[in-house]
Design a protein around this motif. Sequence first.
Motif, PDB file in Angstrom:
ATOM      1  N   GLY A  12       0.821  -1.205   0.000  1.00 41.86           N
ATOM      2  CA  GLY A  12       0.000   0.000   0.000  1.00 41.86           C
ATOM      3  C   GLY A  12       0.855   1.255   0.000  1.00 41.86           C
ATOM      4  O   GLY A  12       2.088   1.187   0.071  1.00 41.86           O
ATOM      5  N   GLY A  13       0.171   2.411  -0.059  1.00 44.40           N
ATOM      6  CA  GLY A  13       0.876   3.691   0.008  1.00 44.40           C
ATOM      7  C   GLY A  13       1.736   3.970  -1.216  1.00 44.40           C
ATOM      8  O   GLY A  13       2.652   4.771  -1.155  1.00 44.40           O
ATOM      9  N   GLY A  14       1.453   3.275  -2.328  1.00 44.89           N
ATOM     10  CA  GLY A  14       2.216   3.510  -3.553  1.00 44.89           C
ATOM     11  C   GLY A  14       3.208   2.395  -3.851  1.00 44.89           C
ATOM     12  O   GLY A  14       3.681   2.267  -4.986  1.00 44.89           O
ATOM     13  N   GLY A  87      11.178   4.237   6.155  1.00 46.05           N
ATOM     14  CA  GLY A  87       9.980   4.928   5.670  1.00 46.05           C
ATOM     15  C   GLY A  87       8.929   3.958   5.151  1.00 46.05           C
ATOM     16  O   GLY A  87       7.829   4.356   4.836  1.00 46.05           O
ATOM     17  N   ILE A 116       3.590  -0.847   3.728  1.00 46.02           N
ATOM     18  CA  ILE A 116       3.017   0.442   3.317  1.00 46.02           C
ATOM     19  C   ILE A 116       4.120   1.490   3.228  1.00 46.02           C
ATOM     20  O   ILE A 116       4.861   1.708   4.186  1.00 46.02           O
ATOM     21  CB  ILE A 116       1.963   0.963   4.321  1.00 46.02           C
ATOM     22  N   SER A 117       4.208   2.140   2.094  1.00 44.30           N
ATOM     23  CA  SER A 117       5.168   3.230   1.959  1.00 44.30           C
ATOM     24  C   SER A 117       4.601   4.501   2.579  1.00 44.30           C
ATOM     25  O   SER A 117       3.424   4.813   2.407  1.00 44.30           O
ATOM     26  CB  SER A 117       5.468   3.481   0.482  1.00 44.30           C
ATOM     27  N   THR A 118       5.439   5.230   3.304  1.00 45.99           N
ATOM     28  CA  THR A 118       5.013   6.543   3.806  1.00 45.99           C
ATOM     29  C   THR A 118       5.669   7.626   2.975  1.00 45.99           C
ATOM     30  O   THR A 118       5.565   8.806   3.270  1.00 45.99           O
ATOM     31  CB  THR A 118       5.451   6.758   5.276  1.00 45.99           C
ATOM     32  N   LEU A 119       6.385   7.217   1.934  1.00 43.19           N
ATOM     33  CA  LEU A 119       7.251   8.170   1.235  1.00 43.19           C
ATOM     34  C   LEU A 119       6.544   8.902   0.104  1.00 43.19           C
ATOM     35  O   LEU A 119       7.108   9.775  -0.511  1.00 43.19           O
ATOM     36  CB  LEU A 119       8.483   7.433   0.688  1.00 43.19           C
ATOM     37  N   HIS A 120       5.317   8.516  -0.167  1.00 44.70           N
ATOM     38  CA  HIS A 120       4.610   9.180  -1.260  1.00 44.70           C
ATOM     39  C   HIS A 120       3.814  10.366  -0.764  1.00 44.70           C
ATOM     40  O   HIS A 120       3.349  10.376   0.355  1.00 44.70           O
ATOM     41  CB  HIS A 120       3.710   8.191  -1.988  1.00 44.70           C
ATOM     42  N   GLY A 121       3.655  11.321  -1.642  1.00 44.06           N
ATOM     43  CA  GLY A 121       3.084  12.631  -1.326  1.00 44.06           C
ATOM     44  C   GLY A 121       1.823  12.585  -0.486  1.00 44.06           C
ATOM     45  O   GLY A 121       1.091  11.609  -0.500  1.00 44.06           O
ATOM     46  N   GLY A 122       1.596  13.656   0.244  1.00 42.83           N
ATOM     47  CA  GLY A 122       0.421  13.697   1.104  1.00 42.83           C
ATOM     48  C   GLY A 122      -0.460  14.839   0.710  1.00 42.83           C
ATOM     49  O   GLY A 122      -1.386  15.156   1.395  1.00 42.83           O
TER      50      GLY A 122
END
Lengths: 122, 372
Positions: A12-14, A87, A116-122
Amino acid sequence: MSAQISVKVEFGGGLELLFDNQRSHRVSVPVRVAATPAEKKSLKDDTGAAEGEGRQADVAYLILWLRDNLLKERAELFVENGTVRPGILVLVNDTDWELEGEGDYQLKDGDEIVFISTLHGG
Amino acid sequence: MTSPHPHLGIRDLLQTIMPPRLCALCHDARAILKRPKTGQQICKECFFWVFETEVHNTITEAKLFKPGDRVAIGASGGKDSTVLAHVMKTLNDRYEYGLELFLLSIDEGITGYRDDSLETVKRNQQQYDMPLKILSYDELYGWTMDAIVSQIGKKNNCTFCGVFRRQALDRGAASLHVDHIVTGHNADDIAETVLMNIMRGDIARLGRCTLICTQGEDTIKRSKPFKYAYEKEIVMYAYFKKLDYFSTECIYSPDAYRGHARAFLKDLEAARPSAIIDIIHSGEMFEVKEEVKATQKSQKTCKRCGYMSSNELCKACTLLEGLERGMAAAAVTERARKKLDAEGPAPESLRTIPFFQQSRGPHPSVALERPT
Protein backbone atom coordinates in the motif's frame (compact mmCIF):
# COMPACT_ATOMS: atom_id res chain seq x y z
CA MET A 1 10.19 -30.32 -3.16
CA SER A 2 10.68 -29.06 0.37
CA ALA A 3 7.85 -27.92 2.63
CA GLN A 4 6.36 -24.51 1.85
CA ILE A 5 4.60 -21.79 3.84
CA SER A 6 1.83 -19.83 2.18
CA VAL A 7 1.47 -16.18 3.22
CA LYS A 8 -0.65 -13.28 2.04
CA VAL A 9 1.31 -10.16 1.11
CA GLU A 10 -0.21 -6.72 0.64
CA PHE A 11 1.32 -3.49 -0.62
CA GLY A 12 0.00 0.00 0.00
CA GLY A 13 0.88 3.69 0.01
CA GLY A 14 2.22 3.51 -3.55
CA LEU A 15 4.47 0.45 -3.08
CA GLU A 16 2.06 -1.60 -5.20
CA LEU A 17 3.36 0.36 -8.20
CA LEU A 18 6.63 -1.57 -7.90
CA PHE A 19 4.72 -4.86 -7.88
CA ASP A 20 2.81 -4.74 -11.13
CA ASN A 21 0.27 -2.34 -9.62
CA GLN A 22 -1.27 -5.23 -7.70
CA ARG A 23 -1.98 -4.72 -4.02
CA SER A 24 -2.63 -8.25 -2.86
CA HIS A 25 -0.53 -11.34 -3.53
CA ARG A 26 -0.42 -14.89 -2.20
CA VAL A 27 3.09 -16.34 -2.13
CA SER A 28 4.75 -19.55 -1.03
CA VAL A 29 8.20 -19.65 0.48
CA PRO A 30 10.21 -22.63 1.79
CA VAL A 31 9.83 -23.45 5.48
CA ARG A 32 13.57 -23.64 5.99
CA VAL A 33 16.10 -21.39 4.31
CA ALA A 34 19.87 -20.93 4.42
CA ALA A 35 21.26 -19.36 7.56
CA THR A 36 22.20 -15.82 6.50
CA PRO A 37 20.53 -14.72 3.28
CA ALA A 38 20.78 -11.06 4.16
CA GLU A 39 24.44 -11.07 3.25
CA LYS A 40 23.82 -12.58 -0.16
CA LYS A 41 23.10 -10.61 -3.27
CA SER A 42 20.37 -12.98 -4.37
CA LEU A 43 18.35 -15.80 -2.94
CA LYS A 44 18.46 -17.84 -6.13
CA ASP A 45 20.44 -20.79 -4.68
CA ASP A 46 18.98 -20.34 -1.25
CA THR A 47 15.64 -22.07 -1.45
CA GLY A 48 14.86 -25.25 0.38
CA ALA A 49 17.69 -25.87 2.85
CA ALA A 50 17.42 -29.44 4.14
CA GLU A 51 15.49 -30.23 7.31
CA GLY A 52 17.55 -29.39 10.35
CA GLU A 53 19.80 -26.98 8.48
CA GLY A 54 19.65 -23.22 8.15
CA ARG A 55 16.84 -21.26 9.80
CA GLN A 56 13.10 -21.00 9.57
CA ALA A 57 11.82 -18.56 6.96
CA ASP A 58 11.28 -15.12 8.54
CA VAL A 59 10.15 -11.67 7.41
CA ALA A 60 13.76 -10.72 6.57
CA TYR A 61 13.82 -13.67 4.15
CA LEU A 62 10.40 -12.74 2.74
CA ILE A 63 11.56 -9.20 1.96
CA LEU A 64 14.46 -10.43 -0.15
CA TRP A 65 12.29 -13.17 -1.68
CA LEU A 66 9.77 -10.50 -2.77
CA ARG A 67 12.55 -8.40 -4.23
CA ASP A 68 13.88 -11.36 -6.25
CA ASN A 69 10.59 -12.93 -7.29
CA LEU A 70 7.76 -10.41 -7.33
CA LEU A 71 9.21 -6.93 -7.69
CA LYS A 72 8.99 -5.52 -11.19
CA GLU A 73 11.01 -2.31 -11.02
CA ARG A 74 13.25 -0.03 -8.97
CA ALA A 75 14.34 -2.46 -6.24
CA GLU A 76 16.14 0.40 -4.44
CA LEU A 77 12.74 1.89 -3.53
CA PHE A 78 11.87 -1.30 -1.62
CA VAL A 79 15.08 -2.75 -0.18
CA GLU A 80 18.06 -0.96 1.35
CA ASN A 81 20.89 -2.66 3.28
CA GLY A 82 19.15 -6.02 3.28
CA THR A 83 15.84 -4.82 4.75
CA VAL A 84 12.97 -2.53 3.77
CA ARG A 85 13.94 1.03 3.02
CA PRO A 86 13.46 3.43 5.95
CA GLY A 87 9.98 4.93 5.67
CA ILE A 88 8.26 1.66 4.72
CA LEU A 89 5.94 0.37 7.45
CA VAL A 90 5.48 -3.36 7.93
CA LEU A 91 2.56 -5.06 9.66
CA VAL A 92 2.44 -8.72 10.67
CA ASN A 93 -1.16 -9.90 11.02
CA ASP A 94 -2.23 -6.26 11.51
CA THR A 95 0.40 -5.57 14.17
CA ASP A 96 3.35 -3.20 13.80
CA TRP A 97 6.34 -5.46 13.03
CA GLU A 98 8.36 -3.51 15.62
CA LEU A 99 6.34 -5.45 18.20
CA GLU A 100 6.96 -8.77 16.47
CA GLY A 101 10.74 -8.78 16.28
CA GLU A 102 10.86 -7.06 12.85
CA GLY A 103 12.82 -9.18 10.35
CA ASP A 104 13.27 -11.99 12.88
CA TYR A 105 9.55 -12.78 12.97
CA GLN A 106 9.18 -16.37 11.79
CA LEU A 107 6.53 -16.89 9.16
CA LYS A 108 3.61 -19.19 9.82
CA ASP A 109 1.22 -20.62 7.28
CA GLY A 110 -1.61 -18.16 6.61
CA ASP A 111 0.22 -15.08 7.96
CA GLU A 112 -0.64 -11.73 6.45
CA ILE A 113 2.23 -9.32 5.89
CA VAL A 114 1.48 -5.72 4.84
CA PHE A 115 4.01 -3.23 3.47
CA ILE A 116 3.02 0.44 3.32
CA SER A 117 5.17 3.23 1.96
CA THR A 118 5.01 6.54 3.81
CA LEU A 119 7.25 8.17 1.24
CA HIS A 120 4.61 9.18 -1.26
CA GLY A 121 3.08 12.63 -1.33
CA GLY A 122 0.42 13.70 1.10
CA MET B 1 24.85 -28.57 26.95
CA THR B 2 22.25 -29.70 24.40
CA SER B 3 18.88 -28.16 23.89
CA PRO B 4 15.85 -30.43 24.35
CA HIS B 5 14.59 -29.16 20.96
CA PRO B 6 17.59 -29.31 18.66
CA HIS B 7 15.78 -27.62 15.75
CA LEU B 8 14.26 -24.82 17.75
CA GLY B 9 16.23 -21.68 18.49
CA ILE B 10 15.58 -19.44 21.47
CA ARG B 11 13.34 -17.22 19.33
CA ASP B 12 11.11 -20.13 18.36
CA LEU B 13 10.66 -20.94 22.02
CA LEU B 14 9.90 -17.34 22.93
CA GLN B 15 7.39 -17.08 20.11
CA THR B 16 5.50 -20.11 21.41
CA ILE B 17 5.52 -19.31 25.11
CA MET B 18 5.31 -15.49 25.23
CA PRO B 19 1.82 -14.13 25.80
CA PRO B 20 0.81 -11.26 23.48
CA ARG B 21 2.01 -7.94 24.86
CA LEU B 22 -0.66 -5.77 26.36
CA CYS B 23 -1.37 -2.10 25.74
CA ALA B 24 0.73 0.20 27.95
CA LEU B 25 -2.27 2.51 28.40
CA CYS B 26 -5.32 0.31 29.07
CA HIS B 27 -3.42 -2.83 30.15
CA ASP B 28 -6.27 -4.74 28.64
CA ALA B 29 -6.17 -5.12 24.86
CA ARG B 30 -3.33 -6.48 22.74
CA ALA B 31 -0.78 -3.89 21.58
CA ILE B 32 -0.69 -3.34 17.81
CA LEU B 33 1.63 -0.34 17.47
CA LYS B 34 4.89 0.94 18.86
CA ARG B 35 4.66 4.74 19.08
CA PRO B 36 7.72 6.37 17.51
CA LYS B 37 7.39 9.39 19.80
CA THR B 38 7.35 7.56 23.11
CA GLY B 39 8.28 3.93 22.39
CA GLN B 40 5.01 2.88 24.08
CA GLN B 41 3.24 -0.24 22.86
CA ILE B 42 -0.46 0.47 22.54
CA CYS B 43 -3.68 -1.11 21.30
CA LYS B 44 -5.83 0.09 18.42
CA GLU B 45 -8.51 1.92 20.41
CA CYS B 46 -5.95 3.66 22.66
CA PHE B 47 -3.97 4.61 19.56
CA PHE B 48 -6.97 6.31 17.96
CA TRP B 49 -7.69 8.07 21.23
CA VAL B 50 -4.15 9.37 21.92
CA PHE B 51 -3.60 10.38 18.30
CA GLU B 52 -6.81 12.41 18.18
CA THR B 53 -6.31 13.83 21.67
CA GLU B 54 -2.80 15.01 20.87
CA VAL B 55 -4.06 16.86 17.80
CA HIS B 56 -6.84 18.35 19.92
CA ASN B 57 -4.25 19.48 22.49
CA THR B 58 -2.11 21.02 19.72
CA ILE B 59 -5.19 22.92 18.49
CA THR B 60 -6.32 24.15 21.90
CA GLU B 61 -2.87 25.03 23.23
CA ALA B 62 -2.19 27.18 20.14
CA LYS B 63 -5.77 28.59 20.32
CA LEU B 64 -6.08 28.02 16.57
CA PHE B 65 -9.84 28.44 16.22
CA LYS B 66 -12.80 30.20 17.71
CA PRO B 67 -16.45 29.17 17.47
CA GLY B 68 -18.04 30.13 14.16
CA ASP B 69 -14.76 30.09 12.22
CA ARG B 70 -14.96 28.97 8.62
CA VAL B 71 -12.07 26.57 8.05
CA ALA B 72 -10.88 25.14 4.73
CA ILE B 73 -8.95 21.88 4.75
CA GLY B 74 -6.35 21.87 1.98
CA ALA B 75 -7.18 18.48 0.47
CA SER B 76 -4.99 16.69 -2.04
CA GLY B 77 -6.48 13.22 -1.67
CA GLY B 78 -3.18 12.01 -0.16
CA LYS B 79 -2.74 10.39 3.25
CA ASP B 80 -2.05 13.52 5.33
CA SER B 81 -4.96 15.63 4.15
CA THR B 82 -7.34 12.66 4.16
CA VAL B 83 -6.48 11.87 7.78
CA LEU B 84 -6.65 15.59 8.60
CA ALA B 85 -10.18 15.88 7.19
CA HIS B 86 -11.26 12.84 9.20
CA VAL B 87 -9.66 14.07 12.44
CA MET B 88 -10.92 17.66 12.03
CA LYS B 89 -14.46 16.38 11.57
CA THR B 90 -14.12 14.01 14.55
CA LEU B 91 -12.73 16.71 16.86
CA ASN B 92 -15.17 19.39 15.69
CA ASP B 93 -18.03 17.04 16.65
CA ARG B 94 -16.47 15.64 19.82
CA TYR B 95 -15.32 18.91 21.38
CA GLU B 96 -17.90 21.21 19.77
CA TYR B 97 -15.41 23.60 18.19
CA GLY B 98 -18.32 25.11 16.27
CA LEU B 99 -16.35 25.24 13.02
CA GLU B 100 -17.76 25.27 9.53
CA LEU B 101 -15.48 22.93 7.58
CA PHE B 102 -14.78 22.98 3.84
CA LEU B 103 -12.56 20.91 1.57
CA LEU B 104 -10.39 23.01 -0.76
CA SER B 105 -8.52 21.26 -3.56
CA ILE B 106 -6.16 22.61 -6.15
CA ASP B 107 -6.16 21.03 -9.59
CA GLU B 108 -2.66 21.57 -10.97
CA GLY B 109 -3.66 20.03 -14.29
CA ILE B 110 -1.43 16.95 -14.24
CA THR B 111 -3.05 14.21 -16.29
CA GLY B 112 -2.79 10.77 -14.73
CA TYR B 113 -1.91 12.19 -11.33
CA ARG B 114 -4.06 14.97 -10.00
CA ASP B 115 -7.16 13.94 -11.93
CA ASP B 116 -7.04 10.57 -10.11
CA SER B 117 -6.36 12.06 -6.69
CA LEU B 118 -9.24 14.52 -7.13
CA GLU B 119 -11.54 11.51 -7.48
CA THR B 120 -10.39 10.55 -3.96
CA VAL B 121 -11.20 14.06 -2.71
CA LYS B 122 -14.66 13.81 -4.24
CA ARG B 123 -15.23 10.55 -2.35
CA ASN B 124 -13.98 12.24 0.85
CA GLN B 125 -16.54 14.98 0.26
CA GLN B 126 -19.31 12.34 0.38
CA GLN B 127 -17.79 10.40 3.28
CA TYR B 128 -17.23 13.46 5.47
CA ASP B 129 -20.23 15.42 4.25
CA MET B 130 -18.30 18.64 3.65
CA PRO B 131 -18.66 21.17 0.83
CA LEU B 132 -15.81 20.95 -1.69
CA LYS B 133 -14.24 23.66 -3.83
CA ILE B 134 -11.81 22.71 -6.59
CA LEU B 135 -9.75 25.54 -8.08
CA SER B 136 -7.57 24.87 -11.10
CA TYR B 137 -4.29 26.40 -12.26
CA ASP B 138 -5.91 26.66 -15.65
CA GLU B 139 -8.72 28.86 -14.36
CA LEU B 140 -6.39 31.03 -12.22
CA TYR B 141 -3.26 31.27 -14.32
CA GLY B 142 -4.34 30.10 -17.77
CA TRP B 143 -1.73 27.35 -17.62
CA THR B 144 -1.94 23.73 -16.50
CA MET B 145 1.19 22.00 -15.17
CA ASP B 146 1.05 19.75 -18.24
CA ALA B 147 1.29 22.88 -20.45
CA ILE B 148 4.04 24.40 -18.27
CA VAL B 149 6.14 21.23 -18.42
CA SER B 150 5.69 20.97 -22.18
CA GLN B 151 7.13 24.49 -22.45
CA ILE B 152 9.90 24.49 -19.82
CA GLY B 153 10.69 20.78 -19.38
CA LYS B 154 10.94 18.89 -16.11
CA LYS B 155 13.69 21.00 -14.63
CA ASN B 156 12.46 23.71 -12.22
CA ASN B 157 8.81 22.79 -12.76
CA CYS B 158 8.43 22.18 -9.01
CA THR B 159 9.24 25.88 -8.47
CA PHE B 160 6.24 26.87 -10.58
CA CYS B 161 3.98 24.29 -9.00
CA GLY B 162 4.96 25.29 -5.44
CA VAL B 163 4.44 29.04 -5.95
CA PHE B 164 1.22 28.53 -7.90
CA ARG B 165 -0.23 26.10 -5.36
CA ARG B 166 0.43 28.37 -2.40
CA GLN B 167 -1.28 31.31 -4.07
CA ALA B 168 -4.10 29.13 -5.39
CA LEU B 169 -4.89 27.91 -1.86
CA ASP B 170 -5.01 31.49 -0.59
CA ARG B 171 -7.21 32.63 -3.48
CA GLY B 172 -9.48 29.61 -3.13
CA ALA B 173 -9.81 30.32 0.59
CA ALA B 174 -10.65 33.97 -0.09
CA SER B 175 -13.33 32.90 -2.57
CA LEU B 176 -14.87 30.66 0.11
CA HIS B 177 -14.67 33.52 2.64
CA VAL B 178 -12.92 31.27 5.09
CA ASP B 179 -10.93 32.55 8.07
CA HIS B 180 -8.47 29.75 8.14
CA ILE B 181 -6.74 27.14 5.98
CA VAL B 182 -5.46 23.98 7.65
CA THR B 183 -2.97 21.77 5.86
CA GLY B 184 -1.78 18.22 6.48
CA HIS B 185 1.90 19.09 7.03
CA ASN B 186 3.17 16.61 9.60
CA ALA B 187 6.15 16.53 11.97
CA ASP B 188 8.31 14.76 9.37
CA ASP B 189 7.52 17.43 6.73
CA ILE B 190 8.39 20.23 9.13
CA ALA B 191 11.64 18.59 10.25
CA GLU B 192 12.58 18.16 6.57
CA THR B 193 11.88 21.83 5.91
CA VAL B 194 13.98 22.87 8.92
CA LEU B 195 16.90 20.86 7.52
CA MET B 196 16.46 22.34 4.04
CA ASN B 197 16.28 25.91 5.35
CA ILE B 198 19.43 25.38 7.41
CA MET B 199 21.26 23.96 4.41
CA ARG B 200 20.21 26.96 2.32
CA GLY B 201 20.83 29.49 5.08
CA ASP B 202 17.28 30.73 4.60
CA ILE B 203 16.87 32.54 7.91
CA ALA B 204 13.49 34.07 7.12
CA ARG B 205 11.90 30.75 6.25
CA LEU B 206 13.67 28.92 9.09
CA GLY B 207 11.93 31.20 11.55
CA ARG B 208 8.55 30.76 9.87
CA CYS B 209 8.55 27.06 9.02
CA THR B 210 8.16 25.80 12.58
CA LEU B 211 5.28 28.17 13.40
CA ILE B 212 2.04 26.32 13.84
CA CYS B 213 0.07 29.26 12.45
CA THR B 214 1.02 31.96 9.93
CA GLN B 215 -0.95 34.80 8.43
CA GLY B 216 -1.52 34.56 4.69
CA GLU B 217 -3.35 36.65 2.13
CA ASP B 218 -6.10 38.91 3.41
CA THR B 219 -5.69 37.91 7.05
CA ILE B 220 -6.47 34.29 6.21
CA LYS B 221 -4.59 32.19 8.71
CA ARG B 222 -2.77 28.99 7.79
CA SER B 223 -2.17 26.28 10.33
CA LYS B 224 -0.70 22.84 10.68
CA PRO B 225 -2.64 20.84 13.29
CA PHE B 226 -0.38 17.82 12.54
CA LYS B 227 2.76 19.76 13.46
CA TYR B 228 3.63 17.19 16.13
CA ALA B 229 2.09 14.13 14.43
CA TYR B 230 4.55 11.57 13.12
CA GLU B 231 4.09 10.35 9.57
CA LYS B 232 4.21 6.74 10.79
CA GLU B 233 1.20 7.36 13.03
CA ILE B 234 -0.72 9.20 10.31
CA VAL B 235 -0.25 6.28 7.93
CA MET B 236 -1.11 3.74 10.65
CA TYR B 237 -4.21 5.76 11.54
CA ALA B 238 -5.32 5.73 7.90
CA TYR B 239 -4.60 2.00 7.69
CA PHE B 240 -6.48 0.98 10.83
CA LYS B 241 -9.40 3.33 10.09
CA LYS B 242 -9.41 2.04 6.50
CA LEU B 243 -9.43 5.60 5.17
CA ASP B 244 -9.55 6.04 1.45
CA TYR B 245 -6.48 7.89 0.17
CA PHE B 246 -4.46 8.21 -3.00
CA SER B 247 -0.74 7.58 -3.17
CA THR B 248 1.22 8.02 -6.35
CA GLU B 249 4.35 9.99 -6.93
CA CYS B 250 3.85 13.08 -9.07
CA ILE B 251 4.68 12.12 -12.67
CA TYR B 252 6.91 15.18 -13.07
CA SER B 253 10.31 14.94 -11.45
CA PRO B 254 9.88 14.78 -7.68
CA ASP B 255 11.56 17.52 -5.71
CA ALA B 256 15.02 15.91 -5.64
CA TYR B 257 16.44 18.21 -2.96
CA ARG B 258 13.59 17.48 -0.58
CA GLY B 259 13.93 13.78 -1.41
CA HIS B 260 17.49 13.77 -0.10
CA ALA B 261 16.50 15.64 3.07
CA ARG B 262 13.73 13.12 3.52
CA ALA B 263 15.92 10.03 3.08
CA PHE B 264 18.42 11.53 5.53
CA LEU B 265 15.67 12.21 8.07
CA LYS B 266 14.29 8.66 7.75
CA ASP B 267 17.79 7.29 8.44
CA LEU B 268 18.05 9.50 11.53
CA GLU B 269 14.60 8.37 12.67
CA ALA B 270 15.59 4.70 12.27
CA ALA B 271 18.56 5.31 14.58
CA ARG B 272 16.63 7.47 17.04
CA PRO B 273 12.87 8.04 16.66
CA SER B 274 12.92 11.30 18.63
CA ALA B 275 15.12 12.87 15.90
CA ILE B 276 12.05 14.33 14.18
CA ILE B 277 10.73 16.18 17.21
CA ASP B 278 14.33 17.14 18.13
CA ILE B 279 14.87 18.82 14.75
CA ILE B 280 11.58 20.74 15.02
CA HIS B 281 12.63 21.84 18.49
CA SER B 282 16.01 22.91 17.19
CA GLY B 283 14.31 24.96 14.44
CA GLU B 284 12.14 26.67 17.06
CA MET B 285 15.17 27.52 19.19
CA PHE B 286 16.91 29.61 16.53
CA GLU B 287 16.60 33.27 17.27
CA VAL B 288 17.11 35.79 14.51
CA LYS B 289 19.01 38.93 15.59
CA GLU B 290 17.23 42.24 15.13
CA GLU B 291 19.85 43.53 12.69
CA VAL B 292 19.34 40.45 10.50
CA LYS B 293 15.58 40.92 10.61
CA ALA B 294 16.06 44.53 9.50
CA THR B 295 17.65 43.39 6.24
CA GLN B 296 14.65 41.26 5.35
CA LYS B 297 12.26 42.76 2.86
CA SER B 298 9.01 44.21 4.07
CA GLN B 299 5.67 43.03 2.72
CA LYS B 300 3.90 45.01 0.01
CA THR B 301 1.25 44.15 -2.55
CA CYS B 302 1.85 43.04 -6.12
CA LYS B 303 1.28 45.92 -8.54
CA ARG B 304 -0.35 43.58 -11.07
CA CYS B 305 -2.64 41.25 -9.12
CA GLY B 306 -2.78 42.70 -5.60
CA TYR B 307 -1.44 39.60 -3.85
CA MET B 308 1.01 40.11 -0.98
CA SER B 309 4.59 40.27 -2.21
CA SER B 310 8.07 41.31 -1.14
CA ASN B 311 8.78 42.76 -4.61
CA GLU B 312 6.90 44.94 -7.07
CA LEU B 313 5.56 41.82 -8.74
CA CYS B 314 4.59 38.76 -6.74
CA LYS B 315 6.32 35.49 -7.46
CA ALA B 316 3.36 34.01 -9.37
CA CYS B 317 3.03 37.06 -11.65
CA THR B 318 6.77 36.99 -12.30
CA LEU B 319 6.65 33.28 -13.18
CA LEU B 320 3.57 33.83 -15.32
CA GLU B 321 5.16 36.73 -17.22
CA GLY B 322 8.21 34.56 -17.92
CA LEU B 323 5.95 31.80 -19.24
CA GLU B 324 3.86 34.12 -21.40
CA ARG B 325 6.94 35.76 -22.90
CA GLY B 326 8.68 32.44 -23.48
CA MET B 327 11.42 33.15 -20.93
CA ALA B 328 10.42 30.83 -18.16
CA ALA B 329 13.74 31.01 -16.34
CA ALA B 330 13.09 34.69 -15.56
CA ALA B 331 11.73 34.11 -12.08
CA VAL B 332 14.14 31.32 -11.29
CA THR B 333 17.47 33.08 -11.78
CA GLU B 334 18.52 36.68 -11.25
CA ARG B 335 20.41 36.74 -14.57
CA ALA B 336 17.42 35.62 -16.61
CA ARG B 337 15.26 38.24 -14.86
CA LYS B 338 17.64 41.00 -15.99
CA LYS B 339 17.50 39.65 -19.53
CA LEU B 340 13.70 39.77 -19.40
CA ASP B 341 13.77 43.38 -18.17
CA ALA B 342 16.20 44.31 -20.94
CA GLU B 343 13.68 43.03 -23.50
CA GLY B 344 11.38 45.88 -22.54
CA PRO B 345 8.28 46.25 -20.40
CA ALA B 346 5.63 43.58 -20.07
CA PRO B 347 3.06 43.58 -22.87
CA GLU B 348 -0.29 45.18 -22.09
CA SER B 349 -2.13 41.97 -22.83
CA LEU B 350 -0.53 40.12 -19.97
CA ARG B 351 -2.91 38.03 -17.89
CA THR B 352 -3.94 39.30 -14.47
CA ILE B 353 -4.48 36.54 -11.95
CA PRO B 354 -8.05 36.88 -10.67
CA PHE B 355 -8.22 38.27 -7.17
CA PHE B 356 -11.00 37.21 -4.84
CA GLN B 357 -12.06 39.86 -2.40
CA GLN B 358 -12.33 38.48 1.08
CA SER B 359 -15.61 39.75 2.44
CA ARG B 360 -17.39 39.01 5.66
CA GLY B 361 -20.64 38.05 3.99
CA PRO B 362 -22.25 34.77 4.87
CA HIS B 363 -22.07 33.22 1.42
CA PRO B 364 -19.06 32.21 -0.65
CA SER B 365 -18.59 34.10 -3.90
CA VAL B 366 -18.17 30.87 -5.82
CA ALA B 367 -20.33 27.88 -6.49
CA LEU B 368 -19.61 24.93 -4.24
CA GLU B 369 -20.01 21.27 -4.91
CA ARG B 370 -22.36 20.23 -2.17
CA PRO B 371 -22.32 16.62 -1.06
CA THR B 372 -25.27 14.87 -2.62
